[in-house]
Design a protein around this motif. Structure first.
Motif, mmCIF file in Angstrom:
data_model
loop_
_atom_site.group_PDB
_atom_site.id
_atom_site.type_symbol
_atom_site.label_atom_id
_atom_site.label_comp_id
_atom_site.label_asym_id
_atom_site.label_seq_id
_atom_site.Cartn_x
_atom_site.Cartn_y
_atom_site.Cartn_z
ATOM 1 N N UNK A 1 66.415 -27.730 68.276
ATOM 2 C CA UNK A 1 65.112 -26.939 68.235
ATOM 3 C C UNK A 1 64.142 -26.971 67.176
ATOM 4 N N UNK B 1 60.105 -31.995 77.454
ATOM 5 C CA UNK B 1 60.423 -33.243 77.841
ATOM 6 C C UNK B 1 61.896 -33.836 77.708
ATOM 7 N N UNK B 2 62.221 -32.586 76.645
ATOM 8 C CA UNK B 2 64.265 -32.788 76.316
ATOM 9 C C UNK B 2 65.556 -32.300 77.580
ATOM 10 N N UNK B 3 65.020 -31.244 78.370
ATOM 11 C CA UNK B 3 65.424 -30.185 78.408
ATOM 12 C C UNK B 3 65.599 -31.509 80.735
ATOM 13 N N UNK B 4 66.965 -30.984 81.204
ATOM 14 C CA UNK B 4 67.225 -31.550 82.378
ATOM 15 C C UNK B 4 66.073 -30.682 83.332
ATOM 16 N N UNK C 1 53.113 -25.472 72.031
ATOM 17 C CA UNK C 1 53.640 -27.206 71.546
ATOM 18 C C UNK C 1 55.068 -27.073 72.085
ATOM 19 N N UNK C 2 55.063 -26.033 71.339
ATOM 20 C CA UNK C 2 56.696 -26.280 71.026
ATOM 21 C C UNK C 2 57.124 -26.894 72.720
ATOM 22 N N UNK D 1 66.734 -21.684 74.057
ATOM 23 C CA UNK D 1 67.619 -22.580 73.410
ATOM 24 C C UNK D 1 69.116 -22.162 73.823
ATOM 25 N N UNK E 1 55.732 -30.449 66.751
ATOM 26 C CA UNK E 1 54.957 -29.420 67.595
ATOM 27 C C UNK E 1 53.961 -29.485 66.622
ATOM 28 N N UNK F 1 61.002 -19.403 68.536
ATOM 29 C CA UNK F 1 61.464 -20.616 67.674
ATOM 30 C C UNK F 1 62.022 -21.213 69.253
ATOM 31 N N UNK F 2 61.875 -22.304 68.433
ATOM 32 C CA UNK F 2 62.732 -23.242 69.863
ATOM 33 C C UNK F 2 64.255 -22.720 70.058
ATOM 34 N N UNK F 3 65.013 -22.721 68.894
ATOM 35 C CA UNK F 3 65.740 -22.240 68.341
ATOM 36 C C UNK F 3 66.166 -20.936 69.807
ATOM 37 N N UNK G 1 61.709 -39.954 73.847
ATOM 38 C CA UNK G 1 62.572 -38.644 74.463
ATOM 39 C C UNK G 1 63.296 -39.028 73.814
ATOM 40 N N UNK H 1 50.791 -22.599 69.633
ATOM 41 C CA UNK H 1 51.891 -23.083 68.451
ATOM 42 C C UNK H 1 53.668 -22.772 69.340
ATOM 43 N N UNK I 1 65.613 -27.255 84.354
ATOM 44 C CA UNK I 1 65.266 -25.979 83.362
ATOM 45 C C UNK I 1 63.538 -26.325 83.701
ATOM 46 N N UNK J 1 62.369 -30.512 68.037
ATOM 47 C CA UNK J 1 60.624 -30.005 68.596
ATOM 48 C C UNK J 1 59.869 -28.951 67.676
ATOM 49 N N UNK J 2 60.691 -28.357 67.086
ATOM 50 C CA UNK J 2 59.655 -26.722 66.025
ATOM 51 C C UNK J 2 58.715 -28.490 65.504
ATOM 52 N N UNK K 1 70.854 -31.493 73.410
ATOM 53 C CA UNK K 1 70.567 -30.004 73.299
ATOM 54 C C UNK K 1 71.765 -29.065 74.211
ATOM 55 N N UNK L 1 64.514 -36.813 70.792
ATOM 56 C CA UNK L 1 65.183 -35.313 70.324
ATOM 57 C C UNK L 1 67.055 -35.672 70.334
ATOM 58 N N UNK M 1 71.586 -27.254 75.870
ATOM 59 C CA UNK M 1 70.772 -26.574 77.092
ATOM 60 C C UNK M 1 71.587 -26.561 78.584
ATOM 61 N N UNK M 2 72.516 -27.351 78.797
ATOM 62 C CA UNK M 2 73.115 -27.338 79.826
ATOM 63 C C UNK M 2 74.836 -26.950 79.784
ATOM 64 N N UNK N 1 70.015 -25.333 65.750
ATOM 65 C CA UNK N 1 70.561 -26.807 66.137
ATOM 66 C C UNK N 1 69.445 -28.008 66.277
ATOM 67 N N UNK O 1 56.046 -27.912 75.462
ATOM 68 C CA UNK O 1 55.450 -28.718 76.135
ATOM 69 C C UNK O 1 56.352 -29.961 76.041
ATOM 70 N N UNK O 2 56.944 -30.021 74.812
ATOM 71 C CA UNK O 2 57.461 -30.947 74.044
ATOM 72 C C UNK O 2 59.190 -30.064 74.241
ATOM 73 N N UNK O 3 59.413 -29.161 74.518
ATOM 74 C CA UNK O 3 61.193 -29.008 74.980
ATOM 75 C C UNK O 3 61.182 -29.105 76.297
#
Lengths: 252, 849
Positions: A220, B807-810, B800-801, B769, A227, B764-766, A239, B797, B813, A223-224, A248, A242, A250-251, A217, B803-805
């Motif tokens: 991700x 940033x994005x999520x609610x 890093x992922x 998620x 990173x 994978x960040x995937x 942000x 590695x 979480x 983010x990948x 995302x 993203x 995720x929710x 998606x 930390x960035x993730x």
């Protein structure tokens, strides 16, 4: 028998529809199909049964969910048209609004991504649809055919300081010869599907990722990707990268 | 009925061809494929070809006879078509999955917690499973024949073993099925360590249905995983019957001798200009009459006479490639500036040299010339000039003229050497603790370290073995030895016997000399341990030790009592060798908590010996060297190994050549040249960090594929109880920590599901998620400690992922993704983390509802 089409807009800027109407092949397209529902050129009361439904725009309200379910029921094949319908689109940047792609609620048979879809690609898609074939999307990313792709060095370090080049630094066509990433400008080409003919890049602007991801998606992939590279202080707080074309998932 | 009449009917031939193509076809599908409406006709033909086909409870398949007949028909066809037949169809190379499941009760360990019958029934109903078998104790030898027959009878080509952790018996299982099932097609569902042992029934809360359900899902996920496994190419590696030994200390020398005597070619590679290592400079070894240098010289003499050993001194490793059985080592032999073959060791050159510098082989206590011999028992016994000293050289070239044999060549260049070996042993030893400021360390003021004291005692050392002060050469009448100087995280293995040896040595020289041995308890982590271990009344245990010097007199203050000391010896600890970090770039191993090499994580074909694993006394070093020698000999006694490449595969149709994988690969195994991506299979270690970031999924691992991992997550998400937690554990540390929790039977919530990944960098960040999307409430990522990652920086590695993730999520979480660094024995921490996360999530879910 001509295939019947329903062309529907949800929450969108109608850019995709405008592109459709202004396509070179649009008159021929109209000759070969029968329009059942297309509010831009035809008054219709209800969504009738059809072979193909093209849906533009994202889902941002509850009522639209029922609408697309109805569309799905009455169409043999449903295609998402444009980045909004495919991934959520530009509305994803909003904090308060919902911006969901069609695939969150119904099964789709294919998608025509792009914001708006590039005309050549769009035209080919329509020809395929009329011929009852599937839409073929490239499986590679933008770098594959990028005019700026040079040799790749192992261990090269990428530091990103800007999202767009300064207006006075924009170079067009031939003058522009180096990868944006090497110049510290964030280009989402590596994580974006090929097929848009690199319009932005040829005009001296980095890829924004409107063609959507090839796999996984959007979030991700971003983010990948990030990173691996170093972002400058101010960009770390931004942000928007993203959420540019997709929220995302995720929710729940 | 003869075979020709059976085959005369085209309908029957069609059935046979269909069965050959599809493998296993249920009755109804067969009817469909043949376009039949009535069963009568089909039944008739099936009956006719009865001897060629078999039927199990679900489908028809070809019997051995049937396969043979078809082979003949196909061959005939090809011969008639004028084709040249050179290869035959291999029946083992089947593409169809026939998954069998073995459940091992492990002597009621499993049935104590979950109902095996229910488990068996559930698994039997799984679509992909052909047959299920339950054993009381699978690893018993008497069962092996039974299992093999069961596998053959059911045409099973993929197997799931629901039993203990793969760390325990995977090798055994691979051996049992060696010639009938490829070992990539053996998947282990760890229902013992991950389920039964950690969800023991207790009186209070445990709902017994949860462990059962977890067990079911663990097996189901394993079945799915193994059914996705594709054939992996195997290759035969001829074993190079030689061994490289890195490090010419006591461990390296002993090992080399052992190997050479067993007929193995040994390359002994030493970084410094002489063999002997640290022990060569010791005065004497505890409990051995002989001085250590005599002992070492004897060993070196034997070594030099051994034809099978080739010694490289002053040589450093540049690069290592290859795999077990066939490594290529590139080395640089640094210039010595003296031709060892011409040199007679007359030392003329040394006497004429005019520049002096501190001698590192005497720990800087005395000076040496620029051209020097490290110590008198050096091998090779020839002078040298250090490469870095050359810039200080006056370039007077007097030494060149002084040498009658013309052995000195100041223009010598470094030499590149390449060797091929079957295996390699790391024996580079460790370093000494150096941070001695708080002890007022100063050799000139008679505060010295234990290695320096050894030189003092040694007859070839600074004072010719006499017990005199370094400052004014007056006799010593009181000595204080301070024990355990160095990092407080671990204890030195031999500090006590060393102290005893020192007392002995001092008393021989001067019976009236007072020797006090001090332990500073405030610096010891495990005070209890040392007090229990040590019963030596000669030693003084103080809560606080400090050193004071006034007017050239040194005092040791132990809990306010002053001890005047002519000489203070700091018994320093070993610390990890600095070269270990460099070595990690080309050899697979991780470091433990203290920075030493971790023994569990060495890759196959690489061994370690000696103090690289931590402080080790002389006797233990020798015995580990002998032990490793046996392992090396048994490996090299084979002529070839069947190796398979476990690493990544690249789909060029998907690759966009963006080069992200080049940036993330820690081994530089991927290259893009002229629009073509290629992978160096020798360099690739299968960590999978590249697969985790590939934006087009062009790269995937050939065993731990993304498809398998995502499918596993999907199956685990079926678990009914909430909140659910998914734990991605790296194979070397995280997974081992979870196993450790099992071994210790530390109970944690059954709502945690463990997914094994080769390295946390593979995640994978995937995956994260997707887990949330599928209904997991928490994600745990358990990896190695910093610096201990087997794939160099995989933990970085994923950090890093994450930390960035975040940033994005609610925001809510953010606390639901946990990254934990554990080592393989911290099972309690694993359980704690899981329970804590579970309880937090439980609260949050309640609050939300």
């Amino acid at each position: 028998m001509k295939p019947r089409f329903n062309i529907i807009s949800l929450t969108s800027c109608t850019g995709c529809i405008s592109t459709l109407i202004s396509l070179d092949i649009f008159p021929q397209f109209l000759e070969r199909i029968k329009i059942n529902y297309f509010l831009f050129i035809l008054d219709s009361d209800d969504i009738e049964e059809c072979e193909i439904a093209l849906v533009e725009g994202c889902i941002s309200e509850e009522t639209q969910i029922n609408l697309i379910r109805k569309i799905r029921k009455r169409a043999k094949r449903v295609f998402a048209l444009g980045t909004c319908a495919c991934f959520g689109g530009i509305l994803s940047l909003s904090n308060s609004k919902k911006a969901e792609p069609l695939s969150n609620h119904i099964e789709i048979d294919g998608m025509i991504p792009g914001c708006p879809p590039p005309s050549k690609f769009f035209g080919n898609c329509l020809i395929n649809l009329v011929g009852n074939k599937d839409i073929i999307l490239s499986e590679k990313n933008m770098c594959a055919n990028c005019p700026l792709r040079g040799s790749i060095e192992i261990n090269s370090h990428i530091k990103i300081t800007k999202i767009n080049p300064n207006p006075e630094e924009i170079r067009l066509g031939e003058e522009n010869s180096e990868c944006f990433l090497n110049n510290g400008i964030l280009c989402l080409g590596p994580i974006t599907r090929d097929g848009c003919e690199h319009k932005c890049i040829k005009m001296g602007l980095p890829c924004e990722g409107c063609m959507g991801p090839v796999s996984k998606d959007f979030t991700s992939n971003v983010v990948n990707f990030l990173s691996l590279i170093e972002l400058s202080q101010e960009l770390q707080k931004y942000t928007g990268i993203y959420n540019r074309f997709s929220k995302p998932k995720i929710n729940r | 009925m003869d075979i020709y009449s059976i085959l005369s009917h085209p309908f029957r031939r069609k059935i046979l061809f269909l069965l050959e193509k599809e493998g296993y076809i249920p009755y109804t599908e067969l009817m469909e494929k043949l376009n039949l409406d009535t069963t009568g006709q089909l039944n008739f033909h099936l009956k006719k070809i009865g001897s060629l086909i078999g039927k199990d409870n679900k489908a028809y398949f070809l019997t051995e006879d049937g396969k043979r007949v078809l082979k003949i028909i196909n061959l005939n066809k090809r011969i008639l078509a004028g084709e040249f037949i050179d290869e035959y169809f291999d029946s083992k190379r089947s593409e169809i999955s026939r998954v069998g499941v073995i459940i091992c009760n492990c002597n009621t360990e499993i049935s104590n917690v979950i109902n095996i019958k229910a488990l068996e029934n559930y698994v039997n109903k799984l679509k992909k499973v052909v047959s299920v078998k339950v054993f009381e104790n699978l690893c018993q030898q008497k069962n092996f024949e039974k299992i093999r027959n069961w596998v053959k009878d059911n045409f099973i080509n993929k197997i799931v073993i629901a039993a203990c952790s793969p760390k325990t018996h995977q090798n055994l299982f691979e051996r049992i099925f060696e010639d009938i099932i490829d070992h990539t097609n053996i998947e282990i569902a760890n229902i013992r360590e991950q389920c039964c042992w950690v969800h023991q029934p207790n009186d209070e809360q445990n709902n017994l249905s949860l462990p059962l359900e977890k067990g079911k899902l663990l097996i189901e996920a394993a079945v799915e995983r193994v059914s996705f496994q594709k054939k992996i190419k195997v290759k035969r590696v001829e074993i190079e019957k030689s061994c490289a030994v890195l490090g010419g200390g006591i461990a390296g020398i002993t090992l080399s001798l052992n190997l050479a005597r067993a007929g193995i070619k040994v390359y002994l590679i030493e970084k410094s200009p002489t063999l002997g290592g640290k022990v060569a400079r010791w005065h004497r070894i505890h409990n051995m009459g002989d001085c250590s240098i005599c002992f070492i010289s004897e060993l070196i003499a034997e070594l030099v006479n051994e034809k099978n050993i080739k010694i490289f001194t002053n040589t450093e490793i540049e690069n290592v490639t290859g795999e077990v059985g066939n490594f290529t080592i590139n080395m640089i032999k640094k210039p010595r500036y003296v031709d060892v073959k011409k040199c007679t060791g007359c030392k003329q050159c040394i006497s004429v040299c005019s520049i002096e510098k501190p001698n590192q082989y005497e720990f800087g206590l005395s000076n040496r010339k620029l051209i020097y011999i490290p110590f008198i028992h050096s091998y090779p016994y020839a002078p040298l000039i250090d490469e870095e000293d050359l810039k200080n050289c006056l370039n007077c070239r007097i030494c060149e003229r002084a040498c009658i044999n013309k052995a000195i060549d100041l223009d010598q260049k470094e030499e590149r050497i390449e060797i091929k070996v079957g295996t390699k042993v790391i024996a580079i030893g460790s370093d000494f603790y150096k941070d001695l400021e708080e002890y007022n360390y100063n050799p000139k003021k008679n505060i010295i370290t234990s290695p320096e004291f050894e030189r003092l005692l040694s007859s070839d050392g600074l004072t010719d073995g006499k017990l005199v002060k370094i400052s004014d050469k007056k006799p010593i009448i009181s000595i204080s030895i301070i024990q355990e100087v160095g990092p407080s995280k671990y204890l030195s293995d031999f500090s006590e016997i060393l102290a005893e040896k020192y007392i002995e040595d001092v008393k021989i020289r001067n019976p009236h000399c007072e020797v006090n041995v001090f332990y500073d308890l405030s610096r010891l982590k495990d005070k209890d341990e040392i007090l229990l271990r040590s019963t030596n009344p000669k030693f003084i245990y103080a809560n606080k030790i400090s050193i004071k010097s006034s007017k050239d007199i040194n005092y040791v203050i132990a809990d306010n009592i002053e001890f005047q000391s002519d000489l203070i010896v700091l018994n320093i600890k070993y610390i990890p060798n600095e070269d270990l970090k460099n070595l990690r770039q080309y050899m697979d191993f991780t470091l433990d908590n203290n920075g030493f090499m971790s023994v569990d994580t060495l890759a196959s074909g690489i061994y370690g010996v000696g103090t690289i694993f931590g402080p080790l006394n002389y006797n233990s070093t020798i015995s580990t060297a002998n032990n490793v020698a046996l392992k090396v000999i048994s490996l090299l006694s084979k002529d070839y190994l069947i190796a398979e490449f476990t690493g990544i595969e690249i789909d060029e149709n998907k690759c966009g050549l963006c080069g992200l994988c080049l940036k993330i690969c820690p081994y530089n195994a991927i290259t893009i040249e002229r629009d073509k991506i290629s992978i160096d299979k020798f360099k690739c270690k299968g960590g999978g960090t590249c697969a985790s970031i590939c934006p087009t999924n062009a790269i995937d691992l050939n065993i731990d594929t993304s498809k398998k991992i995502l499918r596993t997550i999907k199956i685990f998400s079926k678990f009914r109880s909430n909140p659910k937690i998914i734990a991605f554990c790296c194979a070397s540390c995280g997974y081992a920590a979870a196993d450790n929790a099992g071994l210790k039977k530390i109970s944690y919530t059954p709502n945690v599901f463990i997914v094994r990944v080769p390295c946390t960098g593979r995640i994978d960040t995937n995956f994260i998620i997707k887990s949330f999307e599928l209904g997991f409430d928490g994600v745990m990522i358990v990896g190695c400690r910093q610096d201990a990652c087997r794939y160099i920086d995989g933990v970085k590695k994923i950090e890093n992922k994450i930390r960035l993730l975040k940033n994005v999520i609610d925001p809510k979480y953010k606390d639901r993704i946990i990254l934990k660094h554990l080592n393989a024995v911290e099972g309690n921490k694993f359980a704690d983390t899981a329970n804590k996360l579970y309880n937090n999530l439980l609260e949050e879910i309640k609050y939300e509802a």
